[in-house]
Design a protein around this motif. Structure first.
Motif, PDB file in Angstrom:
ATOM      1  N   ARG A   1      42.964  24.912  37.678  1.00  0.00           N
ATOM      2  CA  ARG A   1      41.957  24.001  37.095  1.00  0.00           C
ATOM      3  C   ARG A   1      40.619  24.705  36.915  1.00  0.00           C
ATOM      4  O   ARG A   1      39.898  24.446  35.964  1.00  0.00           O
ATOM      5  N   ALA A   2      40.284  25.607  37.834  1.00  0.00           N
ATOM      6  CA  ALA A   2      39.002  26.316  37.773  1.00  0.00           C
ATOM      7  C   ALA A   2      39.051  27.511  36.813  1.00  0.00           C
ATOM      8  O   ALA A   2      38.029  28.165  36.603  1.00  0.00           O
ATOM      9  N   GLY A   3      40.229  27.796  36.263  1.00  0.00           N
ATOM     10  CA  GLY A   3      40.348  28.913  35.330  1.00  0.00           C
ATOM     11  C   GLY A   3      40.357  30.280  36.000  1.00  0.00           C
ATOM     12  O   GLY A   3      40.108  31.296  35.352  1.00  0.00           O
ATOM     13  N   LEU A   4      40.678  30.319  37.299  1.00  0.00           N
ATOM     14  CA  LEU A   4      40.702  31.587  38.035  1.00  0.00           C
ATOM     15  C   LEU A   4      42.012  32.333  37.858  1.00  0.00           C
ATOM     16  O   LEU A   4      42.061  33.556  37.962  1.00  0.00           O
ATOM     17  N   VAL A   5      43.092  31.577  37.625  1.00  0.00           N
ATOM     18  CA  VAL A   5      44.411  32.151  37.388  1.00  0.00           C
ATOM     19  C   VAL A   5      45.045  31.439  36.202  1.00  0.00           C
ATOM     20  O   VAL A   5      44.630  30.341  35.816  1.00  0.00           O
ATOM     21  N   GLY A   6      46.054  32.074  35.643  1.00  0.00           N
ATOM     22  CA  GLY A   6      46.845  31.473  34.575  1.00  0.00           C
ATOM     23  C   GLY A   6      48.315  31.712  34.856  1.00  0.00           C
ATOM     24  O   GLY A   6      48.672  32.622  35.619  1.00  0.00           O
TER      25      GLY A   6
ATOM     26  N   GLU B   1      40.295  36.843  33.547  1.00  0.00           N
ATOM     27  CA  GLU B   1      39.065  37.655  33.579  1.00  0.00           C
ATOM     28  C   GLU B   1      37.976  36.957  34.389  1.00  0.00           C
ATOM     29  O   GLU B   1      37.258  37.602  35.159  1.00  0.00           O
ATOM     30  N   ALA B   2      37.881  35.631  34.232  1.00  0.00           N
ATOM     31  CA  ALA B   2      36.881  34.877  35.002  1.00  0.00           C
ATOM     32  C   ALA B   2      37.195  34.936  36.493  1.00  0.00           C
ATOM     33  O   ALA B   2      36.288  35.088  37.322  1.00  0.00           O
ATOM     34  N   GLY B   3      38.465  34.830  36.856  1.00  0.00           N
ATOM     35  CA  GLY B   3      38.865  34.905  38.256  1.00  0.00           C
ATOM     36  C   GLY B   3      38.571  36.269  38.853  1.00  0.00           C
ATOM     37  O   GLY B   3      38.081  36.380  39.979  1.00  0.00           O
ATOM     38  N   LEU B   4      38.850  37.315  38.080  1.00  0.00           N
ATOM     39  CA  LEU B   4      38.585  38.672  38.556  1.00  0.00           C
ATOM     40  C   LEU B   4      37.089  38.906  38.728  1.00  0.00           C
ATOM     41  O   LEU B   4      36.653  39.505  39.716  1.00  0.00           O
ATOM     42  N   ALA B   5      36.303  38.387  37.795  1.00  0.00           N
ATOM     43  CA  ALA B   5      34.842  38.529  37.892  1.00  0.00           C
ATOM     44  C   ALA B   5      34.320  37.818  39.139  1.00  0.00           C
ATOM     45  O   ALA B   5      33.476  38.357  39.868  1.00  0.00           O
ATOM     46  N   ARG B   6      34.818  36.603  39.396  1.00  0.00           N
ATOM     47  CA  ARG B   6      34.388  35.854  40.594  1.00  0.00           C
ATOM     48  C   ARG B   6      34.813  36.567  41.865  1.00  0.00           C
ATOM     49  O   ARG B   6      34.050  36.674  42.824  1.00  0.00           O
ATOM     50  N   LEU B   7      36.063  37.063  41.891  1.00  0.00           N
ATOM     51  CA  LEU B   7      36.564  37.776  43.063  1.00  0.00           C
ATOM     52  C   LEU B   7      35.717  39.009  43.340  1.00  0.00           C
ATOM     53  O   LEU B   7      35.282  39.233  44.470  1.00  0.00           O
TER      54      LEU B   7
END
Length: 173
Positions: free
Chosen positions: A89-94, A111-117
């Motif tokens: 839901r947060a777009g961190l994984v697909g 990409e958003a999940g990797l950036a946050r991580l």
């Protein structure tokens, strides 16, 4: 009031038992300090601990299915489903088809999940660096070595090794 350390561990001497009790106390405090340091503020949102750990594992191993994550963490698939649903839901994984042709779909980091991580990891590494800034570099290296050794011992006992770069493996002489 100070209690005597609980004994009974096979092969543990009285002196070692006191050291083990001290280690347990310090590990408890480390977890307390980690929680205190990683509290999120409205201005600086951090990943939930479960998301950080799941993303770290997927980053280390590549896309993983719910079953693989459940096995890796020793958690029920329902728990992993709940945690990954929030990450989806947060777009961190697909979800993607299994690159190896298996039936189960796999989760990959966006990409958003990797950036946050990476942002959270940088923030945590910088925090640890500030705490250890006045330490002798040899002591920092010794602490790192001993923590890796400690965690690998636990992982071996559980049968769930965490993937690490070769540079993080304890050196044997």
């Amino acid at each position: 009031m100070e209690r005597e350390p609980a004994g009974g561990a096979p092969g543990v001497t009285e002196g070692a038992s006191a050291a083990i009790a001290a280690i347990e106390r310090e590990l408890t405090l480390i977890s307390r300090y980690t929680v205190m340091v990683t509290n999120r503020s409205a201005a600086n949102q951090r990943l939930e601990r479960s998301a950080y750990l799941l993303l770290s594992r997927i980053e280390a191993e590549g896309p993983m299915s719910i079953g693989q994550l459940s096995e890796a963490f020793g958690l029920d698939a329902s728990t992993i489903n709940r945690q990954t649903a929030a990450m989806l839901r947060a777009g961190l994984v697909g979800r993607i088809p299994d690159p190896d042709g298996g039936l189960a779909r796999k989760l990959r980091i966006t990409e958003a999940g990797l950036a946050r991580l990476h942002a959270d990891r940088d923030w945590a590494v910088n925090g640890v660096g500030r705490v250890l800034a006045d330490w002798d570099p040899a002591d920092v290296a010794t602490l790192a070595h001993l923590l890796v050794q400690y965690n690998i011992t636990i992982e071996r006992r559980q049968g769930r090794l965490w993937p690490r770069p070769a540079s993080a493996q304890p050196q044997t002489s």
